[in-house]
Motif scaffolding. Sequence first.
Motif, PDB file in Angstrom:
ATOM      1  N   THR A 169     -18.411  13.525  -6.312  1.00  9.44           N
ATOM      2  CA  THR A 169     -17.907  12.499  -7.217  1.00  9.44           C
ATOM      3  C   THR A 169     -18.551  12.595  -8.602  1.00  9.44           C
ATOM      4  O   THR A 169     -18.145  11.913  -9.525  1.00  9.44           O
ATOM      5  CB  THR A 169     -18.145  11.087  -6.638  1.00  9.44           C
ATOM      6  N   ASP A 171       0.823  -1.207   0.000  1.00  5.92           N
ATOM      7  CA  ASP A 171       0.000   0.000   0.000  1.00  5.92           C
ATOM      8  C   ASP A 171       0.858   1.258   0.000  1.00  5.92           C
ATOM      9  O   ASP A 171       0.587   2.221  -0.711  1.00  5.92           O
ATOM     10  CB  ASP A 171      -0.898   0.025   1.241  1.00  5.92           C
ATOM     11  N   TYR A 223     -15.037   4.463   7.607  1.00  6.86           N
ATOM     12  CA  TYR A 223     -13.740   4.295   6.952  1.00  6.86           C
ATOM     13  C   TYR A 223     -13.430   5.528   6.138  1.00  6.86           C
ATOM     14  O   TYR A 223     -14.307   6.350   5.863  1.00  6.86           O
ATOM     15  CB  TYR A 223     -13.766   3.065   6.043  1.00  6.86           C
ATOM     16  N   GLN A 224     -12.164   5.643   5.745  1.00  7.78           N
ATOM     17  CA  GLN A 224     -11.752   6.758   4.910  1.00  7.78           C
ATOM     18  C   GLN A 224     -11.443   6.261   3.505  1.00  7.78           C
ATOM     19  O   GLN A 224     -10.716   5.286   3.325  1.00  7.78           O
ATOM     20  CB  GLN A 224     -10.520   7.436   5.509  1.00  7.78           C
ATOM     21  N   VAL A 225     -12.012   6.942   2.523  1.00  4.42           N
ATOM     22  CA  VAL A 225     -11.734   6.619   1.128  1.00  4.42           C
ATOM     23  C   VAL A 225     -10.384   7.252   0.770  1.00  4.42           C
ATOM     24  O   VAL A 225      -9.917   8.161   1.457  1.00  4.42           O
ATOM     25  CB  VAL A 225     -12.872   7.147   0.227  1.00  4.42           C
ATOM     26  N   GLY A 226      -9.753   6.787  -0.303  1.00 11.21           N
ATOM     27  CA  GLY A 226      -8.457   7.315  -0.703  1.00 11.21           C
ATOM     28  C   GLY A 226      -8.471   8.812  -0.959  1.00 11.21           C
ATOM     29  O   GLY A 226      -7.442   9.471  -0.822  1.00 11.21           O
ATOM     30  N   ASP A 227      -9.643   9.371  -1.323  1.00 13.76           N
ATOM     31  CA  ASP A 227      -9.718  10.814  -1.582  1.00 13.76           C
ATOM     32  C   ASP A 227      -9.945  11.623  -0.308  1.00 13.76           C
ATOM     33  O   ASP A 227     -10.182  12.825  -0.378  1.00 13.76           O
ATOM     34  CB  ASP A 227     -10.801  11.125  -2.624  1.00 13.76           C
ATOM     35  N   LEU A 287     -16.581   7.983   5.344  1.00 16.66           N
ATOM     36  CA  LEU A 287     -17.959   7.552   5.103  1.00 16.66           C
ATOM     37  C   LEU A 287     -18.421   6.597   6.204  1.00 16.66           C
ATOM     38  O   LEU A 287     -17.596   5.999   6.903  1.00 16.66           O
ATOM     39  CB  LEU A 287     -18.071   6.847   3.753  1.00 16.66           C
ATOM     40  N   TYR A 342     -20.808  13.319  -0.772  1.00 22.54           N
ATOM     41  CA  TYR A 342     -19.993  12.439  -1.616  1.00 22.54           C
ATOM     42  C   TYR A 342     -20.664  12.124  -2.953  1.00 22.54           C
ATOM     43  O   TYR A 342     -20.003  11.979  -3.974  1.00 22.54           O
ATOM     44  CB  TYR A 342     -19.697  11.133  -0.857  1.00 22.54           C
ATOM     45  N   ASN A 382     -20.429  14.037   4.771  1.00 26.64           N
ATOM     46  CA  ASN A 382     -19.448  13.353   3.931  1.00 26.64           C
ATOM     47  C   ASN A 382     -19.112  14.190   2.689  1.00 26.64           C
ATOM     48  O   ASN A 382     -18.834  13.644   1.631  1.00 26.64           O
ATOM     49  CB  ASN A 382     -19.933  11.949   3.555  1.00 26.64           C
ATOM     50  N   ASP A 384      -7.099  13.812   8.373  1.00 24.91           N
ATOM     51  CA  ASP A 384      -6.137  12.862   7.822  1.00 24.91           C
ATOM     52  C   ASP A 384      -5.880  11.707   8.786  1.00 24.91           C
ATOM     53  O   ASP A 384      -5.480  10.632   8.366  1.00 24.91           O
ATOM     54  CB  ASP A 384      -4.821  13.584   7.500  1.00 24.91           C
ATOM     55  N   SER A 385      -6.060  11.952  10.080  1.00 26.16           N
ATOM     56  CA  SER A 385      -5.970  10.872  11.072  1.00 26.16           C
ATOM     57  C   SER A 385      -7.272  10.845  11.856  1.00 26.16           C
ATOM     58  O   SER A 385      -7.342  11.302  12.983  1.00 26.16           O
ATOM     59  CB  SER A 385      -4.802  11.109  12.031  1.00 26.16           C
ATOM     60  N   PRO A 386      -8.339  10.320  11.237  1.00 22.70           N
ATOM     61  CA  PRO A 386      -9.663  10.445  11.866  1.00 22.70           C
ATOM     62  C   PRO A 386      -9.829   9.537  13.086  1.00 22.70           C
ATOM     63  O   PRO A 386      -9.843   8.311  12.954  1.00 22.70           O
ATOM     64  CB  PRO A 386     -10.622  10.039  10.746  1.00 22.70           C
ATOM     65  N   VAL A 445     -12.724   6.932  13.000  1.00 26.39           N
ATOM     66  CA  VAL A 445     -12.545   5.691  12.238  1.00 26.39           C
ATOM     67  C   VAL A 445     -11.765   4.676  13.077  1.00 26.39           C
ATOM     68  O   VAL A 445     -12.082   3.486  13.086  1.00 26.39           O
ATOM     69  CB  VAL A 445     -11.812   5.980  10.910  1.00 26.39           C
ATOM     70  N   ARG A 503       2.523   1.832  -3.367  1.00 29.18           N
ATOM     71  CA  ARG A 503       1.570   2.342  -4.346  1.00 29.18           C
ATOM     72  C   ARG A 503       1.256   3.806  -4.057  1.00 29.18           C
ATOM     73  O   ARG A 503       1.210   4.638  -4.948  1.00 29.18           O
ATOM     74  CB  ARG A 503       0.293   1.508  -4.315  1.00 29.18           C
TER      75      ARG A 503
END
Lengths: 155, 257
Positions: free
Chosen positions: B197, B32, B148-152, B156, B193, B190, B134-136, B139, B35
């Motif tokens: 999107t 991860d 959870y946090q999406v990559g963007d 959610l 979202y 959110n 960034d550090s929720p 979650v 990437r």
Amino acid sequence: MKSHAWRPLWLILGLVGIILLARPLVVPSDFGTGERGFMYGYHRKSNEDEWKAFKVKYRTKEYCKDCHQENYESSMSSKHNAIQCENCHGPAVDHPEEPAKLVIDKSRAQCLRCHSYLPYEQSHRSKIKGIDPKEHNPDMECSMCHNPHKPNLGG
Amino acid sequence: MKFTRRDFLTTAAKGALITALPAGAIKFLGPDEVRADIDSSGKVRWAFLVDTFKCVGCGLCVKACKNENETPYGAPVTRTWVERYIIKKNGEMLADTPLGARDGFTDNKVRGDEVDPKDIGKAFFVPKLCNQCDSPPCVQVCPVGATYQVGDGVVLVDRSWCIGCGYCIMACPYGVRFFHPVHKVAEKCNFCYHRITKGMQTACVDACPFGARKIGNLKDPEDPVTKIVLTERVGVLKSEYGTKPQVYYLGLDENVR
């Protein structure tokens, strides 16, 4: 070899086995670690698409202007041009199919959101032309004298 | 076997070399992380900018948010809200947000008491919404992986997976989360979202007539929000919690919490 220790041990091993067998049935197959790693990204992937598919209700002026061009242009040329149609007319959703008619908020309270004067110099609020709602024609609807699309009197 | 002076010196030199190696050189990156390092550019990181100078406390953002996101209109819960701060000349601070400012601020009364304009040192409005940290912490505490946090960057809530335990509601230092009265699960902003999107703005950004709210992509250097965050003096709420909030404020006051 017989021991009182064996029976609870088999029981525990059996329970672990049942949990391991049941887990794939209970946990959705797309459950996993997402882009944010195990700590922040552990989730059911298809939920992202469920949220993306959530119904859009506010369609903005661009959606209104094709059919209601006259009202669009009059409001765009007035001091109220920054206000979205849907702020007063309500969310368009799939209008004109559903709902066929939108409920317009012509209430005094709607105008007073901005135009009740508040003495807050550090905020943009005090720069908006405001009234004292207790003094300024308290029993009348604002729209009886002011056209919301062209709010200057006589305009 | 004899340990000569030569042996001692070479062993000592090797030892010194190994201790001098930085920990990073022998650290193995997870797939991860590799990437993320490769394609972190050209992606999306949603962030929000609030200009408190421009906010007039009309509450049209709250009205639009509640309608857009099907938050029960009469219930005292909302994904976004506007706070009024009045700091008197004697130092006393008044803050309120009646019904989250759903109907705006239309008089100079704080909890029923009229405030004398002569006493006001400064007064202003502060819109609040989820900081998509960034550090929720919300979650981290979820015991079932329902939030959870999406990559963007957007956090959610999976409504079908949430058990409604309320840990996340307590964990959020900003009080952004609440219990949804209809779905009986944790609920939060959110960043609309479903709208962002699709290339739209959030409902609150569209509803604001004064441009007090803006949403943007921090990974796009040409984005107006990114430019302001990088070039102007912006603040965030409760940075001492280490949550790295991503809602930036222009004109933030020390009394705002």
